[in-house]
Design a protein around this motif. Structure first.
Motif, PDB file in Angstrom:
ATOM      1  N   ILE A   1      -0.410  -0.243   6.391  1.00 19.34           N
ATOM      2  CA  ILE A   1       0.735   0.250   7.182  1.00 19.34           C
ATOM      3  C   ILE A   1       2.009   0.081   6.372  1.00 19.34           C
ATOM      4  O   ILE A   1       2.021  -0.651   5.387  1.00 19.34           O
ATOM      5  N   TYR A   2       3.055   0.785   6.781  1.00 18.10           N
ATOM      6  CA  TYR A   2       4.389   0.496   6.263  1.00 18.10           C
ATOM      7  C   TYR A   2       4.973  -0.588   7.165  1.00 18.10           C
ATOM      8  O   TYR A   2       5.448  -0.292   8.258  1.00 18.10           O
ATOM      9  N   GLY A   3       4.947  -1.807   6.703  1.00 16.91           N
ATOM     10  CA  GLY A   3       5.446  -2.899   7.539  1.00 16.91           C
ATOM     11  C   GLY A   3       6.959  -2.872   7.664  1.00 16.91           C
ATOM     12  O   GLY A   3       7.512  -2.856   8.760  1.00 16.91           O
TER      13      GLY A   3
ATOM     14  N   ASP B   1       0.833  -1.202   0.000  1.00 13.57           N
ATOM     15  CA  ASP B   1       0.000   0.000   0.000  1.00 13.57           C
ATOM     16  C   ASP B   1       0.870   1.254   0.000  1.00 13.57           C
ATOM     17  O   ASP B   1       0.570   2.233  -0.676  1.00 13.57           O
TER      18      ASP B   1
ATOM     19  N   ASN C   1      -1.806  -3.776   3.763  1.00 15.82           N
ATOM     20  CA  ASN C   1      -1.855  -4.121   5.195  1.00 15.82           C
ATOM     21  C   ASN C   1      -2.067  -2.868   6.039  1.00 15.82           C
ATOM     22  O   ASN C   1      -1.842  -2.877   7.238  1.00 15.82           O
TER      23      ASN C   1
ATOM     24  N   TYR D   1      -0.484  -5.496  -1.921  1.00 15.47           N
ATOM     25  CA  TYR D   1      -0.676  -6.113  -0.608  1.00 15.47           C
ATOM     26  C   TYR D   1      -1.020  -4.978   0.354  1.00 15.47           C
ATOM     27  O   TYR D   1      -0.134  -4.248   0.803  1.00 15.47           O
TER      28      TYR D   1
HETATM   29 MG   LIG Z   1       1.991  -1.955   3.730  1.00 14.85          MG
END
Ligand SMILES: [Mg+2]
Ligand SMILES: Cc1ncc(C[n+]2csc(CCOP(=O)(O)OP(=O)(O)O)c2C)c(N)n1
Ligand SMILES: Cc1ncc(C[n+]2csc(CCOP(=O)(O)OP(=O)(O)O)c2C)c(N)n1
Ligand code: SF4
Ligand code: SF4
Ligand code: SF4
Ligand code: SF4
Ligand code: SF4
Ligand code: SF4
Ligand SMILES: [Mg+2]
Lengths: 271, 69, 182, 381, 381, 271, 182, 69
Positions: free
Chosen positions: F124-126, F94, F122, F120
């Protein structure tokens, strides 16, 4: 007679735009709008990118910031967020705002930060001599689409709505009075507002596309720009080739700097 | 015709800033009364008496070059 | 010939850059001598004042821009005022006599002729003023052959306008010759 | 089918010559974003490429253009982009990626006056240090330059050949004058052009390691779609192409990216020498300014001054040894540049105090004239 | 209202100390985009700013963040952004704009291993030349560095003060180790912090020319909204702030942008000197490596080797004269760096052949240890 | 048993994703899709940006290109345009696709170039430890929105449609079989196709938002992802908090590389 | 004391970086000696293996990373195998005896105890294993005072978990003492 | 119940790659038959006979760690 001269930097005139370029008409409509709104010129900031359209900033006697290509909205975000009291108006071109600057455009719309963005859409990169832009119609000629453009154009206004803008309008320089109204409404709106202005470029677009004369281009606008209400009543066939103008989106939603202020206020309470 | 027209109807004052006028002909083309004409690449007022002060020429001039009073 | 420097000046849309290119091509491709053409623009690549330069030489042309002009063509007062001072002693100044009314002082020969008017009235189209000017310059300067100029013009102008342009060129040649003749 | 310009003598702008050179070199992919004074390169290819099946795309911005060029190159096609200062700044991150992933491509910067938007229609040589250091992280750089349309044609071809030989982005630094000057160029038959194509693996796919470097320093990257499946990344990676956290592998990669240039400097560097044999004063110049310098040398000689010209057609790697070799026998160096002395720094580093280095800088948007150089030389004498 | 950390002694990461330093310096605007190993600066300010009315925004990318910082600064607020290599590359165009338009702001680059995505969690000093030359076009640069959390706190304050004094972007080059090391820092009472605010016009609006430079080299830019209406542009402009095509005006602007640094170098440059008085060998180091160098000097002295340390806390302008001043009296310089010799180039230029310069480079992602430096010194002795 | 192992680079396993990260499920769905389609692995190219999601490229045994943050679509445009025979799949997050990469995203959609983009999402910045992303819901916590996010999220899919994509779908990792189908359809589509995949991040998003357990996150997907058809039948109230999944847009329009080919062909005739 | 180097190693999520920070804070803020804490991550800032280091000294700490370890704590086999070689002669190795079954050869003292199990079974929560470990290290190393550790723990743990954490710490202390004793 | 069931019904073969299993419990939570359990942070097969080979565990395991045959 409207007294434009008190609002402009007369020393910089005659302006650099070509004979018959629509950009001067947008500038005038903008001036009438801020005059009508009674906005104090010290509290208005115009931020622009790079392009013929972006040169507007040099001519208005307010705080003006001529930035880098495509980044006007990002700079403007900083100005507005740092000092939300200022009225921040972005003037930009179809290339500046939607080619290199596309990302800032959609993100400012998403954030719904209180900026007014005037996009001078001339379907071309005027300043650099007529390369294809993301709004150049399919089949139209440009220096980098010498055989006719094979890419579909953006719907600039539709993009802003999808991204989250709270006010989106489309106007044109033939209908200059209406344009003034749209700009007025856009500035009044608290939130991210866009006015896409169809503004002809006889030099870089018209000449390559059999509309070399400014008058022809103006006639084209006269004949093809249809107010929303009228457009809605038209049949599918009648609509073909026509362009919807007027206010396209006008919704209420939380504005970014306002939301941040609330956060800060809540901390003062907590702290 | 004279009847019904205000006696005080004054002629418009149309000013052209020839230094700024770039001769695009927009004002000429869209003047409803055909008041204006081109001359040597600049606009000129040909039929002042026809002018209704509709201000359209002023409104659409891209160069801030024509005003109507 | 050592080095002959020409500047064509006026405003955007007068076709001076194309004229410069045609002149350079006539010299370098058809006359087989050396020529280099440069130009200058207004802000970014657009409108405003316009200037083209052609440097001609039998030797290598290192520095490509004009330093002291042998010939200056000016189609506007502004450009004439700005550039006349760059002319060599005994250089040649050709101006559109309608547009340029004040000739700056200087040690150069001046030829005045209504170039734009010739194009409009004698040839029939304002757009060919640049080709008229080329004809005049060809006749006056003598640095390029008429045949080469004709070939170069025909190679560069849009299909269908060949005759118009040839007419303009010949009109220019005649004008030039009579100017020289006095 | 021979190209319609092949074998012809024509008048062309340097920018068009660059585009023609690219075509002659076998380039068939261009992704760009317009910017003065480079736009004619794109415009010319937009017109010309469809004729030869080449691909032209105007991207949404310079970053995207650089990305597309790298992506295209990995399919085996020779690919190029062109820009000027502001766009060159934007491309740096992806230029660094191409250096790291060792993807051949050519990036043209037609320099204009800076900094920032600066003087868009006027010449400069202000990006020559940026060409060396513009992207973060250490890596070797090859940057060429040219001073005429004909040389631009040739240097563009050389840029592709070097890119394909050393597997890296090669920069071509032109300037507004070279880009916009129209002069005669001779376009050879394409068949006669020396063209180098990148190596392809000689081992079968299951033995293939993309970054193994059979000759020690240069990897062999298989074209995508040819049956060699591997991974490319901008992270530090080992021979397999996969990211690694192994310190030795990190180190050998980073060092190799610089070393492959250092080791091949002799093959890369090219200089033009004019009247240097007996010269007391060496003018070191490049690009547009070298034209003025040539004329200045002639005038010096006429006036009895023993000046010579060392003209760099490769700016990076810098010809340190070649400059040093002259330093012992001359009285001084004069370095005229359209910037505030960016390559003069390098000349100074190179001469190792064996001779004084004088600078002649111009940054007002006008070119340096032969006379200015002559005057500078006279002042030194 | 005193801040809740003011006057306290705390354990903090260098990145947090940077954020705290910014706050103490009066910074009230941050626009950023996350990137390892700099993200904690943004995270800490996202947490802390609302308490003091500061503005925090995470932008859509680094370019936008840099733009927002410049825009904010023009309203009179002190503004900052922070990033690492890839983001630093992306910001270059707008950093160049800030240099050209003379807009004060602070850009922090917490360096990681490069090139490209490289080694995101490991330290390097690979962007120090990029800090100087990363943006196209000539302009002066100020870049600071720091080697500990406390020094990071102080240098961040200094960065703001220099930015406001010289009206330009000031770069602060940290590295992963400094950024992520937690150590004791003493946060002074904010009132006791030396804080410089940009000048505001003393003339009335109708006499005001933004780029007139009352003191010769530094303009006075009125805050937007205070009644001084003027124009700012990245095009070459004259005193009025409007674009110009006048060659002399172009030239004086471009030269001034460099000259304002050159002329004030003495006020800007700061060095730390350790045991240099009788030194035979000078270690020139900065940032993280200077810590190791300090320890190495102690060990050298214990072993009877007369080594000293010249530690640069300002990298640009480079302390050329100060380095040269030592060159005559010492036997050699040793320059340990987490790159392939980027500042060693500068040391070489500075010493003007008066002493040999030895390099110690490490690029595998591990720090240079005191022992490595000791060994390097011993080799030289 | 599906034989994933012949499609993956086993030596790189176990993969780097955290326990319970949804990204592995997306990868598996993708593998089943290309298996089903019978795509030759030498002719498939996966292009990714930077982020946990983008690490997918390292695990699939096809041609893989792990690029710079946000630029995967631009690189992919080059790959596809240069060699239109290749199947080009972009895997991105994202943040990668819609924050820094937003401009390439909308322009590739406008051009309608034949890429398949798997985002993908989610929220957030994983990879960088949990900063707010353009899809983080309002009010949600992230390391850079410690007091709750004040910015409205993008509708990723809506944006793609407004920009011009010809195929847009949304799936999630709980409904992994359906996801496989959506990916299959997207790859088959000639034109720009997007599959937004809701893929949980327990580490960087869940922990901060009271959904630390992977199972809780999966349950949330199970309960809130509603197929388009069902969604359409729901009342406004029922829809609240629910997410429409399935094919959202599927239209026919000219594809970019195809249009360019036509241009080249027409030149051969002319020439 | 010259320089004392500690490394806490295991995997992400075990709270070792927090533990390192607490230890450093206890030494540097409450004991008022010098301490520096560093850490290392996997790819970018996420998951995988995890490592925190604390260097303690009465003098200035220049080089902030550990060079030769005085004490190594390993909660996983992988980390123990990887780092045991970095221990000084006569250094101290503390391992979770359930997770680490193979102890590498070397000249160091080894203390084995089921840290995770103590946390789960005796304290009641797996998440406090890091605090248990801190207790053990405090007792065994003697480089930090118990009071300072308590203060540092209380300052860092989430509100409401103070008691739990104190219990964990004391459990660790006891375990440590008995390990030293026995 | 036995009626209607094929006599040849074989037990599933469930393989767990413990090196790869990260213990997320997804397979356990969503197994319709409660076949799986956690043990020491990894999954283990507790009630094989209940398994219907629905493959859901395999489908959703993010780590490629469990397969059903
Ligand atoms: Mg993300
Ligand atoms: C980074 C960068 N890239 C490219 C340019 C060149 N450039 C200047 S203006 C422009 C396009 C302007 O088009 P538009 O915004 O539509 O404005 P118009 O001139 O048509 O009004 C371009 C590509 C630049 N100045 N900077
Ligand atoms: C130019 C640049 N800016 C920032 C970063 C740091 N960075 C790496 S991944 C990432 C965000 C990834 O988020 P997303 O795309 O959502 O992927 P996820 O990890 O959540 O799957 C960021 C900001 C970078 N590598 N390069
Ligand atoms: S080039 Fe086009 S847009 Fe630019 S000034 Fe001329 S007419 Fe206007
Ligand atoms: S005011 Fe109206 S009528 Fe009068 S000249 Fe202008 S356009 Fe014509
Ligand atoms: S519209 Fe304005 S610029 Fe155009 S001709 Fe009329 S007065 Fe002149
Ligand atoms: S941080 Fe989040 S997205 Fe990244 S691997 Fe872990 S769970 Fe997945
Ligand atoms: S196959 Fe189905 S029933 Fe069998 S263990 Fe897996 S999820 Fe449970
Ligand atoms: S879903 Fe996979 S990783 Fe998770 S517990 Fe089950 S087997 Fe292990
Ligand atoms: Mg435009």
């Amino acid at each position: 007679m409207f007294d434009y001269l008190t609002y402009v930097r007369e020393g910089n005139f005659p302006h650099i735009w070509c004979s018959g370029c629509g950009h001067g008409i947008v500038l005038k409509s903008f001036i009438r709008a801020i005059d009508k709104l009674g906005i104090h010129r010290d509290e208005a900031v115009m931020v622009s990118g790079i392009g013929c359209s972006s040169r507007t900033a040099g001519y208005v006697d307010i705080n003006t910031l001529h930035t880098t290509h495509g980044r006007a909205i990002a700079f403007a975000t900083g100005v507005k967020f740092a000092n939300p009291k200022l009225h921040v108006i972005v003037v930009t071109g179809d290339g500046d705002a939607t080619a290199i600057g596309g990302n800032h455009y959609i993100h400012a719309a998403r954030r719904n930060i209180d900026l007014t963005v005037l996009i001078y859409n001339n379907y071309i990169y005027g300043m650099t001599g007529g390369q294809v832009s993301p709004t150049t119609p399919r089949g139209a000629r440009a220096s980098t689409s010498p055989f006719g453009n094979i890419e579909p154009p953006f719907n600039i206004s539709g993009l802003a709505s999808a991204a989250g803008a709270s006010f989106v309008a489309r106007g044109d320089v033939y209908h200059a009075q209406k344009l003034e109204k749209l700009i007025t409404q856009a500035i009044q709106k608290k939130g991210f507002s866009v006015v896409e202005v169809l503004s002809p470029c006889p030099t870089a677009y018209g000449r390559r596309n059999r509309m070399a004369s400014p008058v022809t281009l103006m006639e084209w606008l006269r004949d093809n720009c249809i107010p929303v209400k009228k457009y809605e009543k038209m049949s599918e066939e009648e609509r073909s080739g026509k362009i919807r103008t007027g206010v396209l989106i006008d919704i209420e939603k939380p504005e970014f700097t306002e939301e941040y202020r609330k956060l800060v206020d809540s901390m003062q309470v907590r702290g | 015709m004279a009847e019904g027209q205000p006696a005080s109807k004054e002629l418009a004052i149309i000013r052209v800033n020839v230094e700024w006028c770039k001769g695009c002909e927009i004002c000429v083309a869209f003047c409803p009364k055909d008041v204006l004409e081109m001359e040597g690449g600049k606009v000129t007022v040909a039929r002042l008496e026809e002018c209704t002060k509709c201000m359209l020429c002023e409104l659409r001039c891209p160069d801030f070059a024509i005003t109507v009073e | 010939m050592e080095r002959y420097e020409i500047r064509l000046s006026g405003s955007g849309g007068q076709g001076l850059i194309l004229a410069g290119k045609i002149l350079a091509e006539a010299v370098a491709i058809y006359d087989r001598r050396n020529a280099v053409q440069t130009q200058s623009y207004g802000p970014e690549a657009r409108g405003g004042a316009s200037r083209a330069e052609v440097v001609i030489s039998d030797g290598e042309i290192d520095y490509p821009k004009a330093m002291r002009l042998d010939l200056l063509l000016s189609l506007t007062q502004v450009s004439c005022t700005k550039y006349a001072g760059d002319l060599k002693k005994d250089g040649i100044l050709i101006v559109d006599s309608e547009a340029v009314t004040e000739i700056p002082q200087g040690d150069f020969k001046v030829y005045r002729t209504p170039i734009m008017e010739i194009a409009v009235e004698q040839v029939g189209k304002a757009v060919v003023a640049n080709i008229v000017a080329l004809g005049i310059m060809t006749a006056i300067s003598g640095v390029v052959s008429e045949e080469s100029m004709e070939k170069a013009i025909l190679a560069r102008v849009p299909k269908g306008t060949e005759e118009l342009n040839m007419k303009a060129f010949r009109m220019g040649l005649e004008t030039g010759r009579s100017l020289v003749a006095g | 089918m021979p190209d319609r310009y092949a074998g012809r003598t024509m008048m062309m702008q340097g920018n068009q010559a660059c585009a023609e050179g690219a075509m002659a070199a076998g380039c068939r992919f261009f992704a760009g974003y317009p910017i003065t004074p480079s736009s004619e390169i794109a415009e010319w290819l937009a017109l010309r490429f469809p004729e030869v099946g080449g691909k032209f795309i105007q991207m949404e911005d310079e970053i995207g253009a650089m990305g597309a060029v790298i992506g295209a190159s990995l399919t085996g096609v020779k690919a190029m982009t062109a820009t000027s200062g502001p766009g060159f700044s934007l491309k740096q991150e992806n230029i660094g990626y191409a250096a790291m992933a060792e993807v051949p491509c050519v990036v043209v910067d037609v320099q204009r006056g800076g900094p920032s938007t600066g003087m868009p229609t006027l010449p400069s040589q202000m990006d020559v240090q940026q060409a060396r250091w513009g992207a973060h992280g250490d890596h070797g750089v090859i940057a060429l330059t040219a001073s005429s349309a004909q040389e631009t044609f040739e240097q563009t071809i050389r840029a592709f050949n070097l890119a394909e030989t050393y597997m890296m982005p090669v920069l071509l630094l032109l300037d507004e004058i070279v880009g916009h000057t129209t002069e005669r160029i001779v376009i050879p038959d394409w068949d006669t052009v020396e063209r180098i194509d990148r190596k392809q693996p000689e081992v079968p796919p299951d033995e293939y390691l993309p970054y193994r470097c059979p000759e020690g320093l240069i990897p062999v990257l298989a074209n995508f779609g040819t049956g060699y499946r591997y991974n490319i990344t901008g992270l530090c990676h080992n021979e397999t192409g996969f990211p690694t956290n192994n310190k030795q592998e990190n180190e050998s990669l980073v060092i190799r990216l610089t070393e492959k240039i250092v080791a091949h400097r002799n093959e890369i560097i090219r200089l033009k020498r004019m009247m240097l044999d007996d010269a007391d004063i060496v003018i070191f110049a490049y690009g547009t300014v070298a034209r003025s310098a040539r004329q200045a040398v002639m005038e010096c000689r006429e006036q009895g001054i023993k000046a010579g010209l060392l003209e760099a057609t490769v700016l990076w790697p810098f010809p340190t040894e070649e400059v040093y070799a002259l330093a012992g026998s001359v009285n001084a160096f004069v370095v005229p540049e359209l910037n505030l002395g960016q390559m003069a720094r390098e000349v100074e580093l190179a001469v190792r105090c064996a001779a004084p280095v004088h600078r002649l800088n111009r940054v007002d948007g006008d070119p340096i004239t032969p006379l200015q150089i002559l005057d500078a030389v006279k002042e030194v004498v």
